[in-house]
Design a protein around this motif. Sequence first.
Motif, PDB file in Angstrom:
ATOM      1  N   SER A 191       0.824  -1.204   0.000  1.00 63.01           N
ATOM      2  CA  SER A 191       0.000   0.000   0.000  1.00 63.01           C
ATOM      3  C   SER A 191       0.858   1.254   0.000  1.00 63.01           C
ATOM      4  CB  SER A 191      -0.935   0.007   1.219  1.00 63.01           C
ATOM      5  OG  SER A 191      -0.187  -0.097   2.416  1.00 63.01           O
ATOM      6  N   ASN A 192       2.170   1.091  -0.050  1.00 61.72           N
ATOM      7  CA  ASN A 192       3.082   2.230  -0.077  1.00 61.72           C
ATOM      8  C   ASN A 192       4.003   2.070  -1.279  1.00 61.72           C
ATOM      9  OD1 ASN A 192       5.439   3.961   0.498  1.00 61.72           O
ATOM     10  ND2 ASN A 192       4.394   4.340   2.436  1.00 61.72           N
ATOM     11  N   ARG A 193       3.720   2.834  -2.333  1.00 58.32           N
ATOM     12  CA  ARG A 193       4.472   2.691  -3.577  1.00 58.32           C
ATOM     13  C   ARG A 193       5.955   3.005  -3.373  1.00 58.32           C
ATOM     14  NH1 ARG A 193       2.795   2.603  -8.903  1.00 58.32           N
ATOM     15  NH2 ARG A 193       4.478   2.984 -10.409  1.00 58.32           N
ATOM     16  N   ASP A 194       6.254   4.068  -2.607  1.00 59.93           N
ATOM     17  CA  ASP A 194       7.651   4.414  -2.353  1.00 59.93           C
ATOM     18  C   ASP A 194       8.354   3.305  -1.590  1.00 59.93           C
ATOM     19  OD1 ASP A 194       7.288   6.823  -3.628  1.00 59.93           O
ATOM     20  OD2 ASP A 194       6.952   7.972  -1.797  1.00 59.93           O
ATOM     21  N   GLY A 195       7.617   2.664  -0.677  1.00 57.88           N
ATOM     22  CA  GLY A 195       8.207   1.565   0.071  1.00 57.88           C
ATOM     23  C   GLY A 195       8.561   0.388  -0.821  1.00 57.88           C
ATOM     24  N   LEU A 196       7.658   0.025  -1.727  1.00 55.68           N
ATOM     25  CA  LEU A 196       7.964  -1.053  -2.668  1.00 55.68           C
ATOM     26  C   LEU A 196       9.147  -0.685  -3.559  1.00 55.68           C
ATOM     27  CD1 LEU A 196       4.549  -2.458  -3.973  1.00 55.68           C
ATOM     28  CD2 LEU A 196       6.184  -3.557  -2.439  1.00 55.68           C
ATOM     29  N   ALA A 197       9.229   0.606  -3.927  1.00 54.23           N
ATOM     30  CA  ALA A 197      10.339   1.047  -4.769  1.00 54.23           C
ATOM     31  C   ALA A 197      11.677   0.821  -4.072  1.00 54.23           C
ATOM     32  CB  ALA A 197      10.172   2.526  -5.129  1.00 54.23           C
ATOM     33  N   ARG A 352       5.830   6.746  14.716  1.00 54.93           N
ATOM     34  CA  ARG A 352       5.975   5.346  14.298  1.00 54.93           C
ATOM     35  C   ARG A 352       5.126   4.435  15.188  1.00 54.93           C
ATOM     36  NH1 ARG A 352      11.897   3.422  14.268  1.00 54.93           N
ATOM     37  NH2 ARG A 352      10.950   1.599  13.306  1.00 54.93           N
ATOM     38  N   GLU A 353       5.122   4.711  16.482  1.00 53.66           N
ATOM     39  CA  GLU A 353       4.337   3.904  17.412  1.00 53.66           C
ATOM     40  C   GLU A 353       2.843   4.025  17.119  1.00 53.66           C
ATOM     41  OE1 GLU A 353       3.653   3.581  22.232  1.00 53.66           O
ATOM     42  OE2 GLU A 353       5.557   4.352  21.468  1.00 53.66           O
ATOM     43  N   LYS A 354       2.421   5.205  16.667  1.00 51.65           N
ATOM     44  CA  LYS A 354       1.018   5.430  16.320  1.00 51.65           C
ATOM     45  C   LYS A 354       0.695   4.934  14.908  1.00 51.65           C
ATOM     46  CE  LYS A 354       0.850   9.597  19.210  1.00 51.65           C
ATOM     47  NZ  LYS A 354      -0.172   9.187  20.192  1.00 51.65           N
ATOM     48  N   GLN A 355       1.693   4.350  14.235  1.00 52.71           N
ATOM     49  CA  GLN A 355       1.545   3.784  12.890  1.00 52.71           C
ATOM     50  C   GLN A 355       1.147   4.832  11.855  1.00 52.71           C
ATOM     51  OE1 GLN A 355      -0.984   0.319  13.083  1.00 52.71           O
ATOM     52  NE2 GLN A 355       0.321  -0.707  14.559  1.00 52.71           N
ATOM     53  N   LEU A 356       1.653   6.053  12.047  1.00 57.39           N
ATOM     54  CA  LEU A 356       1.463   7.108  11.055  1.00 57.39           C
ATOM     55  C   LEU A 356       2.688   7.261  10.168  1.00 57.39           C
ATOM     56  CD1 LEU A 356      -0.235   9.846  13.283  1.00 57.39           C
ATOM     57  CD2 LEU A 356      -1.327   8.257  11.700  1.00 57.39           C
ATOM     58  N   VAL A 357       3.849   6.871  10.694  1.00 55.93           N
ATOM     59  CA  VAL A 357       5.115   7.011   9.979  1.00 55.93           C
ATOM     60  C   VAL A 357       5.860   5.692  10.067  1.00 55.93           C
ATOM     61  CG1 VAL A 357       7.393   8.125  10.123  1.00 55.93           C
ATOM     62  CG2 VAL A 357       5.320   9.513  10.263  1.00 55.93           C
ATOM     63  N   TRP A 358       6.604   5.360   9.043  1.00 60.86           N
ATOM     64  CA  TRP A 358       7.458   4.177   9.088  1.00 60.86           C
ATOM     65  C   TRP A 358       8.849   4.551   8.618  1.00 60.86           C
ATOM     66  CZ3 TRP A 358       8.962   0.825   4.725  1.00 60.86           C
ATOM     67  CH2 TRP A 358       8.665   1.381   3.491  1.00 60.86           C
ATOM     68  N   ARG A 359       9.810   3.702   8.912  1.00 58.91           N
ATOM     69  CA  ARG A 359      11.209   3.986   8.584  1.00 58.91           C
ATOM     70  C   ARG A 359      11.720   2.963   7.579  1.00 58.91           C
ATOM     71  NH1 ARG A 359      15.644   3.767  13.272  1.00 58.91           N
ATOM     72  NH2 ARG A 359      15.383   1.536  12.870  1.00 58.91           N
ATOM     73  N   GLY A 363      17.723   6.722   9.088  1.00 59.24           N
ATOM     74  CA  GLY A 363      17.661   8.145   8.801  1.00 59.24           C
ATOM     75  C   GLY A 363      16.599   8.543   7.804  1.00 59.24           C
ATOM     76  N   ARG A 364      15.817   7.565   7.314  1.00 57.24           N
ATOM     77  CA  ARG A 364      14.767   7.841   6.335  1.00 57.24           C
ATOM     78  C   ARG A 364      13.398   7.557   6.954  1.00 57.24           C
ATOM     79  NH1 ARG A 364      15.388   4.059   1.742  1.00 57.24           N
ATOM     80  NH2 ARG A 364      13.713   5.315   0.837  1.00 57.24           N
ATOM     81  N   TYR A 365      12.456   8.444   6.679  1.00 54.14           N
ATOM     82  CA  TYR A 365      11.100   8.283   7.209  1.00 54.14           C
ATOM     83  C   TYR A 365      10.094   8.601   6.116  1.00 54.14           C
ATOM     84  CZ  TYR A 365      13.399   8.173  11.739  1.00 54.14           C
ATOM     85  OH  TYR A 365      14.210   7.827  12.795  1.00 54.14           O
ATOM     86  N   ALA A 366       8.941   7.941   6.195  1.00 53.44           N
ATOM     87  CA  ALA A 366       7.898   8.152   5.191  1.00 53.44           C
ATOM     88  C   ALA A 366       6.541   7.934   5.834  1.00 53.44           C
ATOM     89  CB  ALA A 366       8.087   7.192   4.015  1.00 53.44           C
ATOM     90  N   LEU A 367       5.500   8.459   5.196  1.00 50.48           N
ATOM     91  CA  LEU A 367       4.134   8.243   5.674  1.00 50.48           C
ATOM     92  C   LEU A 367       3.769   6.770   5.595  1.00 50.48           C
ATOM     93  CD1 LEU A 367       1.921  11.083   4.171  1.00 50.48           C
ATOM     94  CD2 LEU A 367       2.385  10.652   6.570  1.00 50.48           C
ATOM     95  N   GLU A 368       3.106   6.280   6.617  1.00 47.25           N
ATOM     96  CA  GLU A 368       2.607   4.907   6.586  1.00 47.25           C
ATOM     97  C   GLU A 368       1.516   4.778   5.525  1.00 47.25           C
ATOM     98  OE1 GLU A 368       3.021   1.390   7.362  1.00 47.25           O
ATOM     99  OE2 GLU A 368       3.311   2.130   9.395  1.00 47.25           O
ATOM    100  N   ASP A 369       0.604   5.757   5.496  1.00 50.04           N
ATOM    101  CA  ASP A 369      -0.495   5.765   4.520  1.00 50.04           C
ATOM    102  C   ASP A 369      -0.325   6.983   3.617  1.00 50.04           C
ATOM    103  OD1 ASP A 369      -2.800   5.823   3.068  1.00 50.04           O
ATOM    104  OD2 ASP A 369      -4.158   5.629   4.772  1.00 50.04           O
ATOM    105  N   PRO A 370       0.139   6.818   2.376  1.00 49.15           N
ATOM    106  CA  PRO A 370       0.394   7.957   1.489  1.00 49.15           C
ATOM    107  C   PRO A 370      -0.826   8.840   1.260  1.00 49.15           C
ATOM    108  CG  PRO A 370       1.351   5.945   0.580  1.00 49.15           C
ATOM    109  CD  PRO A 370       0.500   5.529   1.743  1.00 49.15           C
ATOM    110  N   ASP A 371      -2.037   8.295   1.406  1.00 44.99           N
ATOM    111  CA  ASP A 371      -3.240   9.098   1.182  1.00 44.99           C
ATOM    112  C   ASP A 371      -3.418  10.187   2.228  1.00 44.99           C
ATOM    113  OD1 ASP A 371      -3.748   7.625  -1.014  1.00 44.99           O
ATOM    114  OD2 ASP A 371      -5.436   6.517  -0.202  1.00 44.99           O
ATOM    115  N   MET A 372      -2.711  10.077   3.339  1.00 46.27           N
ATOM    116  CA  MET A 372      -2.821  11.105   4.369  1.00 46.27           C
ATOM    117  C   MET A 372      -2.271  12.440   3.869  1.00 46.27           C
ATOM    118  SD  MET A 372      -1.522  10.977   8.332  1.00 46.27           S
ATOM    119  CE  MET A 372      -2.437  11.891   9.588  1.00 46.27           C
ATOM    120  N   LYS A 373      -1.390  12.396   2.889  1.00 45.01           N
ATOM    121  CA  LYS A 373      -0.835  13.635   2.340  1.00 45.01           C
ATOM    122  C   LYS A 373      -1.935  14.514   1.755  1.00 45.01           C
ATOM    123  CE  LYS A 373       2.484  15.413  -1.035  1.00 45.01           C
ATOM    124  NZ  LYS A 373       3.577  15.074  -1.985  1.00 45.01           N
TER     125      LYS A 373
END
Length: 383
Positions: A191-197, A352-359, A363-373
């Motif tokens: 569900s995270n295109r950047d993550g799969l990339a 991260r604990e609230k499952q809004l962000v993942w690593r 040193g890299r962080y991204a949204l857990e759910d890209p639709d939140m943007k």
Amino acid sequence: MSEGKSRGGFFVARTELAEAIAERLSLDPLMGSPSGLMLAAPRRTGKSTFLRRDLLPVLEARGDHPVLVDLWSDRKADPGQLIADALAAEIAALPTPAERAARALPIKSISIGGLRAEIGGVKEGRSLTLTDALLEIGARAKSDVVFIIDEAQQAVTSEAGLDAMFALKAARDAMNQRPEGARLFVLCTGSNRDGLAGLVSTNQQPFYGARVEDFPTLGRPYVEALVAAINPRLAEDNKLDPEDVAQAFDLLGHRPEKLVEVVQQHAAWLPGSAGLRRSLQERADELRARVWDQYGSDFDALTEGQRAVLEVLIRDGADFAPFHEKTLARIGAISGRKTSAQAVQKALDALREKQLVWRPGRGRYALEDPDMKGWLLARMQGV
């Protein structure tokens, strides 16, 4: 395409899509995906349901042996452990007649990096690597193996998970380059295109050579099947028009559960398609808010510092540099107080604990759910 109604909810089968994806799981250099197939789709758009209810039956009917692991099935478990556990369970479910008679397997465990999954075999039994385990599954099943990893982007969040993906690539090469025997095909969904990339983008990644593609979301056939199932139960002056329902589906981001909620509301309480059309014309933002309500609830529960960090992360995307001086200054300006690298790290840990962000990496962080943007940018603009 066929539809099904059960206590598990309304379901429209996508057999043709499943067959098309199954066809691509081959070594054909033109039509196949020998490097692995990577499919991305937003959350709650029916991807996981498709894997279980559409794709697995098609693969089994073709004579393939699918193995499915969901890396979100236990968010607290290491992704590498989930992969090892899935393989261990698969081997335990494929005993030979002799093993079934003896009620014992000659294999006791599977090891991936420093992780281990017990199979329950005899004490002196073998311990397999991931490659060994997949070879063993192919031999026992006497068929090609399709290894499916749902929410595969989670693999890069742990060392063992990433090790498992490299081991999976090695297993794929070992099985597909030999002259005979079961082949191995890999399908990763997320569900995270950047993550799969992050699994395919450079030659330092395990599935370099594959490319991330959009997984087709449910479309007009789903809408028409839903309307056809509901309209016979409605009065003539209360029936739904597929065109209105299709527009609502677009606003809801092609999320079937949300569409069913909206359709049920208008069927039971509001004047059918006329009411739905009025909602689309006058209160489209209310329909969209059905998807975004949870985002608002999550965001309002954050501290000022956490909100500021999340806002900058969303605005910067892949360029987010959390500890750069300019980033710290921007976070401080938004939160209304001076901040530090330590405070930002604490905020990121909380997110991260609230499952809004993942690593996805150190040193890299991204949204857990890209639709939140889209939700946060609309909120900032007062939409």
